[in-house]
Structures are given as structure tokens and as C-alpha cells.
Design a protein around this motif. Sequence first.
Motif, mmCIF file in Angstrom:
data_model
loop_
_atom_site.group_PDB
_atom_site.id
_atom_site.type_symbol
_atom_site.label_atom_id
_atom_site.label_comp_id
_atom_site.label_asym_id
_atom_site.label_seq_id
_atom_site.Cartn_x
_atom_site.Cartn_y
_atom_site.Cartn_z
ATOM 1 N N HIS A 310 37.925 82.608 -18.706
ATOM 2 C CA HIS A 310 39.173 82.411 -19.438
ATOM 3 C C HIS A 310 38.972 81.415 -20.572
ATOM 4 C CE1 HIS A 310 42.508 83.856 -16.469
ATOM 5 N NE2 HIS A 310 41.504 84.702 -16.548
ATOM 6 N N ARG A 315 44.087 79.997 -19.721
ATOM 7 C CA ARG A 315 43.870 79.519 -18.368
ATOM 8 C C ARG A 315 45.181 79.000 -17.780
ATOM 9 N NH1 ARG A 315 39.363 76.635 -19.309
ATOM 10 N NH2 ARG A 315 40.467 74.649 -19.468
ATOM 11 N N CYS A 322 38.329 79.326 -14.636
ATOM 12 C CA CYS A 322 38.696 80.643 -14.119
ATOM 13 C C CYS A 322 37.844 81.715 -14.785
ATOM 14 C CB CYS A 322 40.178 80.920 -14.360
ATOM 15 S SG CYS A 322 40.762 82.449 -13.575
#
Length: 592
Positions: A310, A315, A322
Motif C-alpha cells: 500500500h 494505507r 500493508c
Amino acid sequence: MSEQAQTATNDAESTSEKLVELAKRRGYFFQSSGAYGGVGGFYTFGPQGASLKGNVEDAWRDRFAVAEGNMEIDAPTIMPEPVFEASGHLDGFDDMLVECDECGESHRADHVVEDNTEYEDAESLPIPEVEEVIAEHQLVCPSCGAGLAGQAVETFNLMFATNIGPGDSDPGYLRPETAQGIFVEFPRLKEYARNQLPFGVTQIGRAYRNEISPRRSIIRTREFTQAELEYFVDPETDEPDLESVADVDVTLYPASEQNKDDGDEIRTTIGDAVEEGVISSPWVAYFLGVAKPWYDAVGVDMDRFRFRQHLSGERAHYAADCWDAESEIDGNWIEMAGFAYRSDYDLSKHAEHSGDRFTVFKQYDEPKTVERATVDPDMSYLGPEFGGDAQAVVEELEDLAARDRAAFDGDVVEIELEDDTHDIPVEKTGFAVEEQTEAGEHITPHVVEPSFGVDRLVYTVLHHAYREDEVDGEERTYLELDPEVAPTFVGVFPLQNDDELEAEAQEIVADLRAEGLSVTYDDSGNIGRRYRRQDEVGTPFCVTVDYETIEDKETTVTVRERDTTDQTRLPVDDLVEALAEIREGDLEFEEL
């Protein structure tokens, strides 16, 4: 877009159109409530689809719950409003909405941008920038073609609201993720884990998001199934078994590459990615390493699969890092799962809002003697001085003593209460530093979350399994589904409508089902048509009972393999055991 790329995209779109038609005709999935005109974003999984979906869920449970030694729960899909106040969903679970002034249709503004510009991740852009992009590119309404420039882009909360109980009922919401059902039960779940970290809790269940513009069949819907694991760890001491996944080959698309004009995917191993800092969290890396071979096993094409990190703007607020598992569909990449390091955000928030204890007591190897700053305020002074705020003053003094004992070095200590500053004589606070012997401490675990979208995975598996070829001069469509997830494992046919053949076939069906294999029986039409029907729904094997079966001294049947259409004769006495071994992966068809 080059001519070659455009052709590839058109081919992909053609495949998707064919797949959706096949899915409806053969009972994989179709839009719900068709008798009433259908409703956007809701799909029914038919007999084939429900079976495929169930097999995928079972495979996930085997790998992420059973094999990892994690617990499984089943929490309600409706939860009270305070849960989502604590989690942040009431204030921050939004998409960007733009409404057409001409036809009144609402659309996701980031999707309008992504579908018509070079932006690949408009969701991470702030709203003013999205409005500028719409105006700059003169983007139009996907429904009627009217211009959207100048239309306000607004936030739209995706949760479905409801009421719990009659009369003056309490507000509630359909859960937008299964995770909160695990987090709110942590005080009890930790007892089941004997207060020992690390431990994991899994859940497979429905979630609901009131999507602005659901699209692309079951890829983006308003009701869907998630398979989630919340893994609770001590951030100071717990480490994953990285060695077990270090050699797993992965294709990564880190944020650093996405931010480059000429950025590209990286092909590496989990071990090297952690060592080189491409994946910062060892726990996230571990679960990526577990997930990749699992995706391969259930039928995702590894040439059309990657993990994408991400960007900072997309995020989630709770995620320190992530990565998404993505598959290529229609020339585009779609998210199938997210792997997030959620730190202690969720448990801390629920502790703050509920007043319950969301910690685990960590026992020391040996008791420790520590110095603790304490206060024992003189309430005969604080009461008259602060009235109803006296208890709040006590709490402020306790907090200050814990974090900054030097504040009590002078004659007075300064505290803030409702934006006002107050000086309190130190002698009235009962401040002291004492030695205490402690056997352990309460810690708030950190959470690692692999969250899988089951519906999108089912679509990916079907799309990646779709095949067209020619057999005996006829065009054939078939689904090259892995035997582990195929809705039906074997079809059994009598060659003709003959009482003796049918009786033998039905006996074989009963024996195979007794072994736990999914079986379909078909005696309608010529044998070629029956093979084609089973090929099209992805049945790996077909067994045909013919006259040789009942006339030869050794009772045998024809076993046909779906992908190659190869056939072999096999004794009926060996059939059940052989097919069971193939189903378990212990035997190949070629070895029969």
C-alpha cells in the motif's frame, strides 16, 4: 495503449463475458432477486458456486486455522454502534462519491478517475485533487455521458445502519469486516488461549459494505464473505518462523517502485525481501510466505499473481504496513487479500471505549523489584477545591506521576484540566516513590492480520481456470479447476439407458460418496454431451459404466481425465481407493 496490449485486454474482457454467462448457466453465481428485477451488488451462489466457495473456505481453514494451530469463532454480523465508534468506522470508513447532476446517478469518484486516466490508485488521492483531475480531464458520467467537472466529491460512509430491538431501540450496524467480532471478544478469547502469546483467532463469515457503484459481478459487491486471521503477538519478544518460508519465491510491487516513473515488480524470495528491507515487518513477510503457495494450490495462476504494498495515502489509519495479494483479471489487478500490521490500535481503542481490559499478563522469568511513583491525594483538600472535578484531578496526578515524576520536584505540581492549568501543592498529592516487587506486567498485544476476500478469490480461480480447445473436431469449453476445490470431483455415467448399467453405476456412486467424494450422476443425452457438461463445470474425472463392465470377467470401468480427455480402464474394486488417493494428491492420473 499498444495494439497488442489492446488485443490482450479485449481477449480478457471476452473471457470475462463468457465466464459470467457460464456462471449463470451452470449454477456458479448470478444476480440475486432476479424475479424482482435484481438488486445491484448482491449475488447468489448456485449449486456449483456454493460448493466451490465452500471448498475454498475449507482449504483456507485447513491452512490458516488448523495447520497454524489457531482458534476459530463465529461472531454476529450485527453489532452495536459503540463497537464502530471505537474502531473508527463511524468516522473514517468512507469512499469518494460524485453525483451526476444530469441523471442523478452516483459513482465512486476514484473509479471514474482510474477508468479514464493514467491514475492507477486514485483512492489514495485527497478529495480536492480528485476534483481537479475530474475537471482537468473533463471526465463524464459513466451512465449518461454528462460532464462531471465542477461536481462536488463527497465522502460516503459504507456501513449499513439498523436498529437493535423495538421501541427506543439501540442503533447498530451490519459489520463491514469480520475483524471487529474478534477484537471485541478478546478479553474472553485470551482466556481460551491461557493468556499465552502469540495466538491466533480466525473467522469466515459475511461482511457488508454499501458500495456506491458495485460492479464486475462478484468482484465488488455489497455483501461478501471474508476469511480473516487476527494474530496476537508480543511485539518485544515474539518472532515468526521465517526460516520455514524464507525460500518461497514471490513477485513484489513495493511502494518505492510504484512511486517511480519506470518502477517495476521485483522477483525475489521472502528471506531476501526481509533481509533487504523490502518487507519491513517479519510477521507480514511470514504470512505472505504462507499465502503464496496456498494460492497456487487452490488454482490461482502464479504468472498473474503478485503482492503489492500500500502507498502511504491508501494505507488504513491503523496499519503500520500493508501488502495486498493481487491477481490479474481483464488486464487489471484486483485485490484478493490484505496483510496488515495493525499494531495495538484495535485493542487499545476498545479498551479506551469499553472500560474492559484488553491486555495479557506477561509473567517475568523472575520477580523484579522496581521503583514506582505513586500519589495518595489529600481529598479533604481536593474536594473543596475542585468539587465534582476532584476525581479527574486524581487521575491527572496519577498519570503525571507515571510518566514524569520530576514534575513533583518543586513545591507545586502543575496539571491541566479542561484546558485550564492548576497548581497543586505537592504535599497535598501524597507523592512518593516506592520499591515494589512485580511478578509480571500487563501488555497490549500487537495484531497481524491476513484478511482474505473469498468471493474475489472464487472469481479469480474461475477466471484463471477458464479454457477453450478443440476435441474431436468440436470446440470445447472447460474449467481447469484443481481437484481440491472443484465443486464435483467425479461424474458417473451409464453408457446407455440400460437397467443393468444403471444399477452398476448407482452402486459406484454410493461407494464413492461413502468415501466422502463429491459425485454427480448423469444419464441424459449421449456420452459426448455428458462429458462436455462436466468439463464445463470443471469436474476433474468421469467414470463410464459400459457393457464391458458387466460382461467381462474382471469388472472394469472407463475413467476419463478432464484436461487431456485421456481415458483408462480401471477395475471397479480399485476405483474408490484410486480416486481417493488422487483427491488427496497421493496419486496422479497417469499412474493408474
